[in-house]
Design an enzyme around this catalytic site. Structure first.
Site, PDB file in Angstrom:
ATOM      1  N   THR A 283      24.075  -8.928-103.893  1.00 38.80           N
ATOM      2  CA  THR A 283      22.653  -8.812-104.215  1.00 38.80           C
ATOM      3  C   THR A 283      21.764  -9.449-103.156  1.00 38.80           C
ATOM      4  O   THR A 283      20.668  -8.952-102.872  1.00 38.80           O
ATOM      5  CB  THR A 283      22.370  -9.476-105.578  1.00 38.80           C
ATOM      6  OG1 THR A 283      23.133  -8.799-106.586  1.00 38.80           O
ATOM      7  CG2 THR A 283      20.898  -9.388-105.940  1.00 38.80           C
TER       8      THR A 283
ATOM      9  N   SER B 232      30.160  -6.756-104.876  1.00 34.60           N
ATOM     10  CA  SER B 232      31.324  -7.605-105.127  1.00 34.60           C
ATOM     11  C   SER B 232      32.209  -7.090-106.244  1.00 34.60           C
ATOM     12  O   SER B 232      33.365  -7.494-106.368  1.00 34.60           O
ATOM     13  CB  SER B 232      30.894  -9.042-105.430  1.00 34.60           C
ATOM     14  OG  SER B 232      30.350  -9.162-106.720  1.00 34.60           O
ATOM     15  N   SER B 233      31.713  -6.171-107.069  1.00 39.79           N
ATOM     16  CA  SER B 233      32.555  -5.563-108.100  1.00 39.79           C
ATOM     17  C   SER B 233      33.678  -4.739-107.483  1.00 39.79           C
ATOM     18  O   SER B 233      34.680  -4.443-108.150  1.00 39.79           O
ATOM     19  CB  SER B 233      31.714  -4.680-109.020  1.00 39.79           C
ATOM     20  OG  SER B 233      30.754  -5.448-109.715  1.00 39.79           O
TER      21      SER B 233
ATOM     22  N   GLN C 192      41.229 -19.818-123.792  1.00 42.93           N
ATOM     23  CA  GLN C 192      40.047 -18.971-123.773  1.00 42.93           C
ATOM     24  C   GLN C 192      38.766 -19.793-123.764  1.00 42.93           C
ATOM     25  O   GLN C 192      37.695 -19.265-123.450  1.00 42.93           O
ATOM     26  CB  GLN C 192      40.045 -18.061-125.010  1.00 42.93           C
ATOM     27  CG  GLN C 192      41.164 -17.041-125.038  1.00 42.93           C
ATOM     28  CD  GLN C 192      41.162 -16.219-126.313  1.00 42.93           C
ATOM     29  OE1 GLN C 192      40.258 -16.330-127.134  1.00 42.93           O
ATOM     30  NE2 GLN C 192      42.183 -15.388-126.496  1.00 42.93           N
TER      31      GLN C 192
END
Length: 349
Positions: free
Chosen positions: A17, A62-63, A284
């Site tokens: 971005t 970056s994905s 988690q």
């Protein structure tokens, strides 16, 4: 390299971005040329050290980041390691913590800063966080201690008000400028009117281990996450654990490392371990650690051969596993190394 020469920092632009511009037709953000990014940050010329730049031939969101891109970044650092005092990597936020974790393992004996930063808004926008992040990252990379050595000698993420150890970090917000945090390790520095380093938190290579940089390129991605949830089905877990070519599993469990006590579940886990699959247990929860002796459910997983992952982040756990398998280690060696801290990524006790 002499002590009286100007500090030199190499800035590596991968995409993200911070260097994007809005497509006038689709209005989607797309990468644009690095020269345009530099024009938007004229303050770089005011710094009292030299900054050179290197841009990916094809900047990426970056994905789309994958191990081949990590290798590209590492090759750039290796090629320029002796010519620069530090490195700043401009990167998209979505997979930044994965890249930071991977680089921390791939760059063995690192003794210079590799500061990864980016922004939530493009650097050309009026309210961008990109300019401050970029300038501060450069200053952190250039900072030296009273002995003239680099203050930071590890891979770190600089975002807004904090500098975090890269392999302890995770992205926790898609909306806030302070997008990253480290739940199980203190910040390396706080950013305010000045930059205040936490000396006790900074990674230092033991004196007896001071060696030349060793770069590792192999990252084996025959690994996967298994996220437990109430009601998870036997046939799904079986299908998952019998995936052809699977070598390692990072299993995200409940609380302090607990899972179902159903006979079928423990049987499938033990069968997978007996078949040579390394299964690492991480919680988690965003904060805390796996404690396999606290509850019987966690203890039974350990008895089945699951490796406690202590307080590893998901990003560090999966990239560490990729790295260890990429070294060509045996299953038993990977199991043992997953319980050892290699580059400050975990608290082992």
């Amino acid at each position: 390299m002499t002590s009286n020469r100007r500090t030199r920092i190499l800035m590596i632009y991968t995409g993200g971005t911070i260097g994007m511009i809005e497509n006038p037709v689709s209005h989607a953000l797309e990468p644009f040329h690095f020269d345009n990014l530099l024009k938007n940050v004229p303050k770089i010329s005011m710094l009292d050290f030299d900054v050179d730049t290197f841009q990916f031939e094809h900047p990426i969101d970056s994905s789309s980041m994958n191990p081949s891109h990590w290798t590209e970044i590492v090759k750039i650092i290796e090629k320029n390691y002796n010519s620069y005092d530090g490195f700043v990597v401009l990167h998209g936020t979505d997979t930044m913590a994965y890249t930071a974790s991977a680089l921390s393992f791939m760059l063995e004996n690192l003794s210079k800063p590799v500061i990864i930063t980016g922004s939530q808004l493009p650097i050309g926008e009026v309210r961008t966080d990109g300019e401050e992040n970029l300038i501060t990252a450069l200053q952190v990379a250039a900072a030296k201690d009273s002995c003239g050595k680099q203050m930071v000698q590890e891979v770190a993420i600089l975002f807004e008000s904090y500098l975090w150890r890269g392999n302890r970090s995770t992205k926790h917000s898609a909306n806030n400028f302070n997008a990253f945090t480290s739940n199980n390790y203190p910040c390396l520095a706080k950013i305010g009117l000045g930059i205040s380093f936490n000396d006790y938190a900074l990674l230092r290579i033991p004196k007896q281990k001071h060696e030349e940089l060793i770069v590792h390129y192999g990252m084996d991605n025959d690994v996967i996450y298994l996220d437990l949830f109430p009601g998870i089905k036997e046939e799904h877990v079986r299908h998952f654990l019998t995936t052809p070519g699977l070598k390692g599993v990072v299993m995200k469990t409940f609380g302090a490392g607990n899972g179902p006590t159903d006979e079928w579940f423990l049987k499938l886990i033990k069968e997978a371990v007996d078949n040579g699959i390394v299964i690492v247990n991480i919680t988690q929860c965003s904060n805390g650690s796996v404690h396999p002796f606290r509850y019987v459910t966690g203890y039974e997983l350990m008895q089945a051969g699951v490796v406690p992952g202590h307080d590893l982040t998901p990003e560090a756990a999966i990239t560490k596993m990729m790295y260890l398998f990429g070294l060509g280690l045996s299953t038993q060696e990977v199991r043992e190394k997953m319980e050892e801290s290699i580059s400050g990524e975990m608290t082992c006790c």
